[in-house]
Design an enzyme around this catalytic site. Structure first.
Site, PDB file in Angstrom:
ATOM      1  N   ARG A  64      20.367  67.836  41.561  1.00 54.00           N
ATOM      2  CA  ARG A  64      20.794  66.739  42.426  1.00 54.00           C
ATOM      3  C   ARG A  64      22.060  67.111  43.195  1.00 54.00           C
ATOM      4  O   ARG A  64      22.215  66.768  44.377  1.00 54.00           O
ATOM      5  CB  ARG A  64      21.029  65.491  41.573  1.00 54.00           C
ATOM      6  CG  ARG A  64      21.339  64.243  42.387  1.00 54.00           C
ATOM      7  CD  ARG A  64      21.493  63.029  41.490  1.00 54.00           C
ATOM      8  NE  ARG A  64      21.931  61.872  42.246  1.00 54.00           N
ATOM      9  CZ  ARG A  64      22.766  60.947  41.788  1.00 54.00           C
ATOM     10  NH1 ARG A  64      23.253  61.055  40.566  1.00 54.00           N
ATOM     11  NH2 ARG A  64      23.096  59.925  42.523  1.00 54.00           N
ATOM     12  N   HIS A  68      22.466  67.008  47.248  1.00 53.97           N
ATOM     13  CA  HIS A  68      23.506  66.215  47.904  1.00 53.97           C
ATOM     14  C   HIS A  68      24.440  67.095  48.735  1.00 53.97           C
ATOM     15  O   HIS A  68      24.937  66.667  49.766  1.00 53.97           O
ATOM     16  CB  HIS A  68      24.315  65.439  46.860  1.00 53.97           C
ATOM     17  CG  HIS A  68      23.590  64.239  46.334  1.00 53.97           C
ATOM     18  ND1 HIS A  68      24.223  63.054  46.038  1.00 53.97           N
ATOM     19  CD2 HIS A  68      22.285  64.029  46.054  1.00 53.97           C
ATOM     20  CE1 HIS A  68      23.338  62.172  45.598  1.00 53.97           C
ATOM     21  NE2 HIS A  68      22.151  62.752  45.591  1.00 53.97           N
ATOM     22  N   ASN A  93      27.659  59.919  44.852  1.00 52.03           N
ATOM     23  CA  ASN A  93      28.045  61.159  44.175  1.00 52.03           C
ATOM     24  C   ASN A  93      28.843  60.952  42.895  1.00 52.03           C
ATOM     25  O   ASN A  93      29.147  61.923  42.191  1.00 52.03           O
ATOM     26  CB  ASN A  93      28.857  62.041  45.134  1.00 52.03           C
ATOM     27  CG  ASN A  93      28.015  62.602  46.252  1.00 52.03           C
ATOM     28  OD1 ASN A  93      26.810  62.781  46.098  1.00 52.03           O
ATOM     29  ND2 ASN A  93      28.628  62.872  47.387  1.00 52.03           N
ATOM     30  N   HIS A 190      12.601  64.443  41.128  1.00 52.46           N
ATOM     31  CA  HIS A 190      12.850  63.301  40.238  1.00 52.46           C
ATOM     32  C   HIS A 190      11.976  63.357  38.985  1.00 52.46           C
ATOM     33  O   HIS A 190      12.032  62.452  38.161  1.00 52.46           O
ATOM     34  CB  HIS A 190      12.606  61.986  40.989  1.00 52.46           C
ATOM     35  CG  HIS A 190      13.661  61.662  41.999  1.00 52.46           C
ATOM     36  ND1 HIS A 190      13.537  60.657  42.929  1.00 52.46           N
ATOM     37  CD2 HIS A 190      14.880  62.220  42.212  1.00 52.46           C
ATOM     38  CE1 HIS A 190      14.617  60.609  43.681  1.00 52.46           C
ATOM     39  NE2 HIS A 190      15.446  61.547  43.268  1.00 52.46           N
TER      40      HIS A 190
END
Length: 512
Positions: A64, A68, A93, A190
């Site tokens: 992740r 990001h 975040n 995910h």
């Protein structure tokens, strides 16, 4: 130029060859560190594997984090930069994890190959290794990225969000050169990890302000989610994003999306929208598990090359400055008095006072401005400067030299009459990286301490601050800092028969 006028074809060939060489140098490539740091990928892999064995949540955390990072100004490790206005502070975040793993890998690499491997490449490799460690398929990661110099919270608003509809998701991915197939493939990440109830509990109790649940949620699944996420409960409870498979990298996520068991709204809508439906469908079932894993690797390579910095762009971040030779041969003092410490420069000193204190030690104004650049790393307690925020010079108003946006952020971290032990970075967005960004903050009214902030407005120090501004002067600052440190280290030193060689760091044979 005239002497080549009769051989135009060779000229064209040379120009094209040069252009091709420049293009090659500006791109990432597999095996970039093959000669400059051969063990690079192995070191990252070892650190990541060790971390995940100790804590399975590290795998989705690193994946992740990479995602990001790439979506905000490209894959440049700007997500790792600390500061009051950095990407890290935005809501999306705050729950990121795994920073310590990247730091551990970086520390090992700096020991073996100092200044060679970028944080951006470490993060790209770590994301791949996290997937593999969780059961995914390996892929070759092109390397050669350089680290970004900027990290702004405002830029992080470009991140895809858990409440985004399909149109919004498609646009955000398209803005990065990624297709609808890439979108559906990458959100398949995910399949590992969890989500806090607070990110989706509106779907369970008050979807679209109806006081009813999202009708797309499977009823049996809804009941289970409500058990884990009671109404108005602590929204930090977490549930798997891929039911029954949160630590196994497979394609079961897509079956859950099809069956109304997608946890996030952004995931759940991929099945009902015709633009994404067909791509979800192609990954369904055990027969398509390998297909998904292969496609995920391809999409990750594509994502990893979004807006990358290569060649002379950015930097190779080192969380440190430039080395210098330290003259040695000093002896330890015999006297330590509290009254003598009053000579120390202070955070409330005006420029005249600072100049005098440095001059008393044989240090110039340039030395002063250079050495306080050491504030590029570290933090300060609110109690050292909060008078500037609320009652500067007994006016009951803030110091007018503070940038207004920065003032608001400082007040958030240092509320009036609060515990003054809260700390903020002395160099916004760069508290752990030894660079020259401190001077840019001083110029922009973002100096935290009063003693720092006044260096820009005083003509005697202004020109020295100015000479260290910008990325083109980063190396100049680091070199000058080393010289100034050598000069400082020779202030009133004791050598020869002076002083003593102390047997313990705080023990003297002298009696007082």
């Amino acid at each position: 130029m005239e002497i080549y006028s009769h051989i135009r074809t060779p000229i064209l060939y040379v120009v094209l060859l040069a252009a091709m060489s420049t293009l090659a140098l500006s791109c990432t490539q597999v095996g970039f560190y093959k000669t400059t740091c051969p063990p690079a990928e192995g070191i990252v892999k070892s650190v990541v594997q060790s971390a995940i064995r100790s804590n399975l949540t590290i795998a989705p955390g690193l994946l992740r984090m990479f995602f990001h990072d790439c979506f905000v100004n490209g894959c440049d490790a700007s997500i790792l930069i600390d500061g009051l206005s950095a990407e890290k502070i935005v809501v999306q975040n705050l729950a990121l994890r795994g920073f310590e793993v990247i730091q551990a890998a970086k520390s090992k690499l700096e020991t073996v190959c100092p200044g060679v491997v970028s944080c951006a490449d470490i993060l790209a490799l770590a994301a791949r290794d996290s997937v593999v460690q969780s059961g995914g398929m390996n892929w070759e990661v092109p390397t050669g990225r350089r680290d970004g110099l900027v990290s702004r919270d405002t830029d992080a608003k470009k991140l895809p969000g858990s409440t985004d509809n399909v149109t919004s998701q498609i646009k955000k991915f398209a803005d990065k050169g990624l297709s609808i197939q890439d979108l559906v493939t990458l959100v398949g990440g995910h399949t590992i990890g969890t989500a806090a109830c607070g990110r989706f509990d509106y779907r369970l109790y008050n979807y679209n302000n109806t006081n009813k649940p999202d009708p797309d949620i499977d009823q049996e699944f809804l009941a289970k989610l409500k058990t884990h996420c009671p109404c108005k409960s602590n929204n930090t409870n977490r549930v798997p994003l891929d039911t029954n498979s949160e630590t196994n990298f497979d394609n079961s996520y897509y079956g859950n999306v099809r069956n109304g068991q997608g946890v996030l709204e952004s995931d759940s809508k991929l099945w009902s929208d015709g633009r994404t439906h067909k791509f979800v469908q192609q990954f369904l079932g055990s027969s398509n598990r390998l297909k998904f894993k292969k496609q995920f690797g391809r999409a990750m390579v594509k994502l990893s090359n979004v807006e990358v910095k290569t060649g002379n762009q950015g930097e190779i971040r080192r969380s440190g400055g430039m080395t210098w030779e330290v003259p040695t041969g000093r002896r330890d003092g015999l006297v330590s008095r509290d009254t003598d410490a009053k000579k120390l420069p202070g955070s409330t000193d005006n420029v005249t006072s600072q100049i005098k204190k440095f001059a008393d030690k044989g240090l110039s104004i340039q030395d002063l401005v250079t050495l306080v650049g050491g504030h590029t790393i570290g933090t300060a307690a609110c109690g050292r400067f909060d008078y500037r925020l609320y009652n500067y010079n007994n006016t009951n108003k803030p110091d007018p030299d503070i940038d207004q946006e920065f003032l608001a952020k400082l007040k958030t971290h240092c509320p009036c009459k609060s515990n003054n032990t809260n700390r903020v970075p002395l160099d916004t967005n760069s508290e752990t990286n030894f660079d020259n960004s401190y001077y840019g903050n001083v110029r922009n009214g973002r100096g935290v301490l009063e003693s720092d902030s006044k260096l820009w407005s005083d003509g005697r120090t202004h020109k020295f601050v100015q000479q260290f501004l910008g990325s083109s002067n980063r190396l100049k600052f680091k070199k000058q800092f080393g010289r100034a440190m050598v000069k400082l280290s020779n202030v009133e030193v004791k050598t020869g028969n002076q002083g003593e060689i102390r047997r313990g760091y705080n023990i003297s044979k002298q009696k007082f």
